[in-house]
Design an enzyme around this catalytic site. Structure first.
Site, PDB file in Angstrom:
ATOM      1  N   SER A  66     -20.584  33.601  -8.751  1.00  0.00           N
ATOM      2  CA  SER A  66     -21.644  32.990  -8.291  1.00  0.00           C
ATOM      3  C   SER A  66     -22.055  31.844  -8.653  1.00  0.00           C
ATOM      4  CB  SER A  66     -22.761  33.749  -7.420  1.00  0.00           C
ATOM      5  OG  SER A  66     -23.294  33.824  -6.967  1.00  0.00           O
ATOM      6  N   ASP A  95     -15.500  35.571   1.102  1.00  0.00           N
ATOM      7  CA  ASP A  95     -16.915  35.767   0.280  1.00  0.00           C
ATOM      8  C   ASP A  95     -18.319  35.006   1.239  1.00  0.00           C
ATOM      9  OD1 ASP A  95     -18.689  35.518  -1.035  1.00  0.00           O
ATOM     10  OD2 ASP A  95     -17.380  35.437  -3.366  1.00  0.00           O
ATOM     11  N   HIS A 133     -18.905  39.839  -1.866  1.00  0.00           N
ATOM     12  CA  HIS A 133     -19.027  38.350  -2.984  1.00  0.00           C
ATOM     13  C   HIS A 133     -18.536  38.539  -3.984  1.00  0.00           C
ATOM     14  CE1 HIS A 133     -21.664  35.569  -4.208  1.00  0.00           C
ATOM     15  NE2 HIS A 133     -22.397  35.761  -4.692  1.00  0.00           N
TER      16      HIS A 133
END
Length: 514
Positions: free
Chosen positions: A227, A453, A483
């Site tokens: 991320s 995502d 994610h």
């Protein structure tokens, strides 16, 4: 979702656990200390601090291996490396394999910005058991986060009020209230954390990681960024390309976007995830309990949110489930397909006037524990984003852009558009429109993009590969939901990542896993 548009690690760690100045910038004076030569004192880990989210000390890994914690001293201001220092919190699990097979330390950053690596790595440590056969697993609280000179803004009751406010103003009075509450939040950050606010940029954290590499005794940085951790890794590769060892970026932030473009991309990403959830629920053999068709599912959610805007329903304790909290809770559940069952349950309850499950999901996104205490993830998230991002948006800017955001997502568009005012009146200027991740001369970096995502849309992986430069980024596609890709336990993804990190085998560019 009232925070600036950057992925939030809380979406994974807090939901997995769903069913002041001790360290706040108080370092010593280091005029005569050689920081790269410092020795770390590894000890048993304490229970997480309040800023890290609280809870119990990490349990041993299977087989009895204990987690160890240490403190690394780093300059508060990297422009003055011999000046005052801050303490950075580290955690590790030593390699489980033979010493002669050990490669080094594999450093993790799980995202946010604002997520505590000291609490997150133990929460998911068993998922990296294979990597631990050749690496010490290491993570840290980046500066401004958790135990590492944490940024502090509002207290717990004030944060309850802050998260209850209406983030989709319908008239001038609601808009004024939103802007005033944002200004009060930002002023509190300056009052409580003035010394740290100029020094929490991603470039500062990247320099911390290079110091960490040296103190850990590694010639190269071996890195796993997830991320926002992909942005941090890209910035590190730009600043220190010659020090990049084997690195993996998973759930990739688009480094070419400014904060507005990032918000708009997230609106599209969360809408896609909602579409996929609705299709999944209604395509199963049994009846979907929250709608007859995919469109019916989304229409019923839209009606619920409109009703909550007019009249909230009971949530947890004395708190009510507002439109904002419900939208937060829905977004939280869309971070992982594993959480879709909670979304179904939460929607069913909300339709019957019970907001508890959606509020639990919202609380986890915001870093609120069951006892009403907040971690500092929101304060750190906003502080880091505002220090990084140069643009400053007004209410008029947002209103001009609302049509584009609503087109991207009828459900999330307004929320993410109004999040752009979070850095208005911030005490510190933003560094740049977007990060520089060009990394000529770096070793190959495996860049993993997930087609479903919600928080870091798939297109960001290709943009990261292009921005890293020729011969650096190697793209791998995962056709899945949620994610991130490695944590999905997809065997193809894990084989490719493990093969590179453990044995140096670079997958063919353009590899697709499904």
């Amino acid at each position: 979702m009232p925070n600036p548009p950057r992925p939030r690690v809380a979406a994974l760690t807090a939901t997995a656990l769903l069913l002041s100045c001790t360290l706040a910038g108080c370092g010593g004076d280091s005029h005569d200390e050689d920081l790269p030569a410092q020795k770390l004192s590894w000890k048993d880990c304490q229970a997480p601090s309040r800023a890290e989210g609280g809870g119990e000390a990490p349990s041993p890994l299977p087989g009895g291996a204990e987690w160890q914690c240490a403190t690394l001293k780093a300059p508060r201001d990297w422009a003055k490396p011999k000046g005052d220092t801050i303490d950075l919190a580290l955690i590790r699990a030593k390699t489980s394999g033979p010493k002669d097979r050990r490669i080094g330390s594999l450093v993790f950053n799980f995202g946010g910005p604002g997520g505590s690596g000291v609490t997150t790595l133990p929460a998911f440590g068993t998922e990296y058991a294979k990597l631990r056969t050749r690496y010490d697993l290491v993570s840290f609280d980046p500066r401004g986060v958790g135990r590492s000179a944490p940024v502090e803004c509002l207290n717990d009751p004030q944060l309850d009020y802050y998260f209850e406010q209406d983030w989709t103003p319908d008239d001038s009075a609601e808009r004024t209230a939103l802007l005033n509450n944002t200004k009060e939040f930002n002023a509190a950050c300056e009052d409580n954390s003035k010394k740290m606010l100029p020094h929490v940029r991603t470039t500062d954290a990247a320099r911390d990681m290079d110091l960490m590499r040296q103190v850990l005794g590694d010639d190269k940085l071996y890195y796993f960024g997830i991320s926002y951790g992909t942005e941090l890794g890209g910035v590190y590769a730009h600043l220190f390309p010659e020090h990049v060892g084997r690195a993996v970026f998973d759930a990739v932030v688009d480094p070419t976007q400014n904060s507005e473009q990032g918000s708009l991309g997230q609106a599209e990403g969360f809408q896609l995830a909602l579409d996929n959830f609705a299709e999944d629920c209604t395509s199963k053999t049994e009846d979907c309990p929250v709608g007859d068709t995919a469109q019916d599912v989304k229409d019923r959610i839209a009606k619920l949110l409109a009703d909550l805007d007019r009249k909230p329903i009971p949530g947890i304790g004395q708190r009510l489930l507002t439109q904002t909290a419900a939208t937060n809770g829905i977004a939280q559940a869309l971070y992982s397909k594993d959480f879709w069952e909670y979304l179904v349950e939460g929607l069913q309850q909300a339709y019957d006037g019970d907001g508890r499950v959606l509020m639990l999901l919202s609380d986890s996104l915001n870093g609120r524990s069951e006892n009403g205490e907040y971690s500092n993830i929101t304060a750190a998230n906003i502080a880091i984003n505002c220090a990084d991002d140069k643009p400053r948006y007004t209410a008029a800017d947002v209103e001009r852009r609302l049509p584009a955001f609503r087109a991207a997502s009828p459900l999330f568009g307004d929320f993410l558009a109004w999040s752009m005012v979070s850095c208005t009146d911030w005490a510190v200027p933003g560094a740049a429109d977007h990060p520089d991740v060009s990394a000529a001369g770096s070793a190959p970096i495996l860049v993993v993009g997930n087609t479903g995502d919600p928080a870091t849309p798939y297109e960001g992986a290709r943009k990261m590969v292009e921005a890293l430069g020729p011969g650096v980024g190697v793209e791998l596609t995962y056709k899945g939901q949620g994610h991130g890709a490695y944590g999905s336990k997809n065997s193809c993804v894990q084989k490719a990542v493990d093969g590179y990190l453990l044995n140096g085998r670079v997958p063919a560019a353009g590899t697709v896993c499904s």
